[in-house]
Structure formats: structure tokens, C-alpha cells
Design an enzyme around this catalytic site. Structure first.
Site, PDB file in Angstrom:
ATOM      1  N   ASP A 197      -8.332  17.013 -15.330  1.00  0.00           N
ATOM      2  CA  ASP A 197      -8.582  15.614 -15.640  1.00  0.00           C
ATOM      3  C   ASP A 197      -8.255  15.465 -17.127  1.00  0.00           C
ATOM      4  OD1 ASP A 197      -9.743  13.220 -16.495  1.00  0.00           O
ATOM      5  OD2 ASP A 197     -11.396  13.333 -15.077  1.00  0.00           O
ATOM      6  N   TYR A 221     -16.832  14.645 -15.464  1.00  0.00           N
ATOM      7  CA  TYR A 221     -17.303  13.274 -15.279  1.00  0.00           C
ATOM      8  C   TYR A 221     -18.333  13.274 -14.138  1.00  0.00           C
ATOM      9  CZ  TYR A 221     -16.888   8.223 -14.744  1.00  0.00           C
ATOM     10  OH  TYR A 221     -17.140   6.880 -14.669  1.00  0.00           O
ATOM     11  N   LYS A 253      -9.199   4.246 -19.235  1.00  0.00           N
ATOM     12  CA  LYS A 253      -9.526   4.688 -20.586  1.00  0.00           C
ATOM     13  C   LYS A 253      -8.285   4.592 -21.496  1.00  0.00           C
ATOM     14  CE  LYS A 253     -13.282   5.457 -18.281  1.00  0.00           C
ATOM     15  NZ  LYS A 253     -13.640   6.770 -17.740  1.00  0.00           N
ATOM     16  N   ARG A 277       0.836  -1.214   0.000  1.00  0.00           N
ATOM     17  CA  ARG A 277       0.000   0.000   0.000  1.00  0.00           C
ATOM     18  C   ARG A 277       0.868   1.261   0.000  1.00  0.00           C
ATOM     19  NH1 ARG A 277      -1.767   2.336   4.286  1.00  0.00           N
ATOM     20  NH2 ARG A 277      -2.111   0.473   5.530  1.00  0.00           N
TER      21      ARG A 277
END
Ligand SMILES: *Cc1c(COP(=O)(O)O)cnc(C)c1O
Length: 396
Positions: free
Chosen positions: A184, A112, A209, A59
Site C-alpha cells: 500500500d 490502515y 490521499k 463497469r
């Protein structure tokens, strides 16, 4: 290779982020481990104190993830990347790092959907105010700013309207007001748009994407310009826990090798598709940054290296025509998401933006007959033939 910053973009796609590993593999091994053994207690202590380089727990840091993060950072021309479990985990990491109670954020209206929901329903609970604007009209950005505005959040081209925001002008204004600018960059990828060149402070992506490009991973990334911002973001990401895993990182890193090639082919296929749609009697209008009819065509030329794979268009027949088109395509896949090698088609009013309600949709420019197309890298004649036969099925 990892530290050679003089390479050209296409070479970074292939070689970016790859380090030296035992046995000399040419691609980063998948370190599918949650934790890393210390040599002894002094070594463990030194790692925790940050006195030596190395790995403790996945992590916090993992070589496979780190390799992908370095590759994306190099492609964006940034300092470092932070791999996230999804694009939304990246949005969340950025906004929770940069905003605090009492702050105000100005945000593109065409962001988005879940990003808007995050700002309006989650961040608002923690005392963050927001204003959504048509960021392609600079005046709206200007008039939305308040004394407590600390972040300007842009998405350009916008989703699904493909409206373009002038990044450079927005950044100059925001910096003048001591606000940070986040972008973004999912729709263009660094192959076509490099926001750091216009002074943006933080870039994020849904790697689901174009970056991964193969519709087989959900992932996100944040890219920052300096060590100070990196440490701030890393601290939040590591504590919130929304990190990507080694295997998905490996897949994204593999996808990056063909990013430049893919973006060229997406662009090459999209122009004839957009031109066909623009001439088609069932189609009212088409938005594609590569069409001269795009209201911000000139700005697009300045901001983008090429025009990418996203097209939106409005059907004359409205909602009903949208449904018919969705039910008639055979080659184009009826699915949400975008940026993969396969052509995807969707109807925002009945799908991604359905729950928004008609009024909010119209305010955001999402009309009933709007269709969003993510043009793939197939043979373009197959894409065109499918759209032509499906448009034919619309009778009124
Ligand atoms: C898909 C998408 C996101 C969210 O990414 P996920 O990986 O689905 O969490 C954010 N921004 C844009 C522009 C997107 O297209």
C-alpha cells in the site's frame, strides 16, 4: 503521449495516460455514460469476443477511467492500473484476487485499520489465515511465514507510526518462499517511493490521499506489472463491481498533474514543522522520516526520494493533552484523512483508532498522546504559528 515510456516523472504527471479524442482536447473528456452504442450486431459480438478494441459498459471499461489508470500505471512504472471506488475497494480487489481458502497472509501491523478488519473479520470467514507483524523488524516477517503463506502485505511508512519496512529485503525473502508481495503506497505516492524498483508484485493506493491531493474525491487504484495479473484483477474487480466513476477519475487525473510539485512542497513544509515539534517542551518525541532521529533514517534515505508530508508525534500530557491540542488548533483542520493540500491534524486514540481499544492500540504503537499531522502546501509559517499557539494551551 500515452505510450511514451521514456518521459521523466514530472512530465508523466502532466501528460501521462492522455489519449487521442475526437476534437483534439488536451485533457481527457468526461465520458459520463454507463453504456456505449454498438455499430451493429457484428460489432457488439466482436467487442464481447475481444476481437476489436472498444467500449461496452462503464463497469468494464470507460475512456476517462482508462486514461487515469494509464497515468497512474506510468507513474508507478507498472503495466496497467485498475481504478477502484475507494482505497478499500482496491485492497479488497487485490486480496480477494490473490487469496483463497487455506492460504495464509503476513501483514504489517501498522496497516490502515479497515485493511486489518477486512483480513481478520471478512477474509477469515472464507478460510484465510493471517499473522500481523512489526514488518520493520525483518525477523518478525521471517518467523511469521508458514508453508501456506502466499501473500506478504506491506504498508510503509506505517500508519500512524511512520515506521519503515525494508522493502527489498522483504521481497527477496517472500519471493524465495513463493509468496507475492503487495504494498500500500498511499503514504508516499510514486513521486517519493517506487516499490516496483524493489521487486514488489502489486501496488495499491487510496487515491483519496496524495494522488488526487485535493480532499474532494474518494478513490483507489491497483497497479500491476504484467498482463496475466492484470486480467486476473480485472476479472475480480469487474465482477465485484467496486469500480471508480468517470467524474472522480477525471478529478484524480487532474490532481496527478501537480503530484510532483505538491510532494515537493509537502516535504519542504514538513521538515521545519518536525524540527519545531522535536524541540518543543510539550512534545515527547517526533517521527518523521526526514529527521535524523528517526530510527530508520538511513533506510528511508535509500527507499524514498524525499520524506513526504506525514508526521506523528507524542505529547507528554497523553490523552488529555491530545484533546486540548485538537480543540485549540485554528488553521490546521481537525479532520481525518491525509494527503490533501490543506494541513490536517488528528488524534488516533480518540479518533481513527478509538474503537481498536487501548491494548490493541499500544501493541500497534499508538499511544494516548500520539498526534498525526498531514502537512499541507500552505505557507509553513502559518502552520507553525498555529501549532505553537495550540501547544501553548496544554498546561501540564
Ligand atoms: C485512507 C487509506 C486507505 C483507504 O482508502 P479509502 O479511499 O478511504 O477507502 C488505505 N490505505 C491507507 C494507507 C490509507 O491512508
Amino acid at each position: 503521449m500515452a505510450h511514451n515510456n521514456n518521459l521523466k516523472f514530472d512530465s508523466i504527471c502532466v501528460h501521462g495516460g492522455i489519449g487521442d479524442y475526437e476534437f483534439g482536447p488536451v485533457v481527457p473528456p468526461i465520458y459520463q455514460t454507463s453504456t456505449f452504442r454498438f455499430k451493429d450486431s457484428a460489432h457488439g459480438a466482436a467487442l464481447f469476443k475481444g476481437e476489436v478494441d472498444g467500449y461496452i459498459y462503464t463497469r468494464m471499461k470507460n475512456p476517462t477511467i482508462e486514461a487515469m489508470e494509464n497515468a497512474v500505471a506510468q507513474l508507478e512504472g507498472g503495466f496497467k492500473g485498475l481504478g477502484c471506488a475507494s482505497g478499500m475497494a482496491a485492497v479488497n480487489t487485490v486480496l480477494t484476487t490473490l487469496l483463497k481458502s487455506g492460504d495464509h497472509i503476513v501483514c504489517s501491523r501498522s496497516v490502515y485499520g479497515p485493511t486489518r478488519t477486512l483480513v481478520e473479520t471478512v477474509l477469515s470467514k472464507f478460510g484465510v489465515e493471517s499473522t500481523f507483524v512489526n514488518s520493520e523488524n525483518f525477523n518478525e516477517i521471517e518467523s511469521a511465514f508458514k508453508p501456506n503463506t502466499t501473500v506478504l502485505y506491506l504498508e510503509t511508512p506505517g500508519n500512524p507510526t511512520l515506521s519503515i519496512t525494508d522493502i527489498e529485503t522483504a521481497v527477496k525473502f517472500a519471493h524465495d518462499k513463493n509468496a507475492l508481495v503487495v504494498i500500500d503506497n498511499t503514504f508516499m505516492s510514486p513521486a517519493l517511493q517506487q516499490p516496483f524498483k524493489f521487486g514488489v508484485d502489486v501496488i495499491l493506493h487510496s487515491m483519496t490521499k496524495f494522488l488526487n491531493g485535493h480532499a474532494d474525491v474518494v478513490g483507489g487504484v491497483v497497479v500491476v506489472r504484467d498482463q496475466e495479473m492484470y486480467l486476473k484483477m480485472r476479472k475480480v474487480l469487474n465482477q465485484l463491481g467496486g469500480v471508480i466513476d468517470p467524474f472522480n477519475s477525471f478529478l484524480v487525473h487532474r490532481g496527478l498533474k501537480t503530484l510532483s510539485l505538491r510532494m515537493k512542497k509537502h516535504t519542504e513544509n514538513s521538515l521545519p514543522v518536525a524540527e519545531l515539534l522535536e524541540k518543543h517542551p510539550k512534545v515527547k518525541w517526533v517521527r518523521y522520516p526526514g529527521l535524523k532521529s528517526h530510527p530508520q533514517y538511513e533506510l528511508g534515505l535509500k527507499q524514498h526520494k524525499a520524506f513526504g508530508g506525514m508526521i506523528s508525534f507524542e505529547l507528554n500530557g497523553g490523552y488529555k493533552a491530545g484533546e486540548i491540542l485538537m480543540n485549540s488548533v485554528k488553521f490546521c483542520q481537525l479532520a481525518v484523512s491525509l494527503g490533501g493540500v490543506e494541513t490536517l491534524i488528528q488524534h488516533p486514540a480518540s479518533m481513527t483508532h478509538l474503537t481498536m481499544g487501548k491494548e490493541a492500540r499500544e501493541e500497534a504503537g499508538i499511544t494516548d498522546g500520539l498526534v498525526r499531522l498531514s502537512v499541507g502546501i500552505e505557507d509553513v509559517t502559518d502552520i507553525i504559528a498555529d501549532l505553537e499557539q495550540a501547544l501553548q494551551k496544554i498546561t501540564d
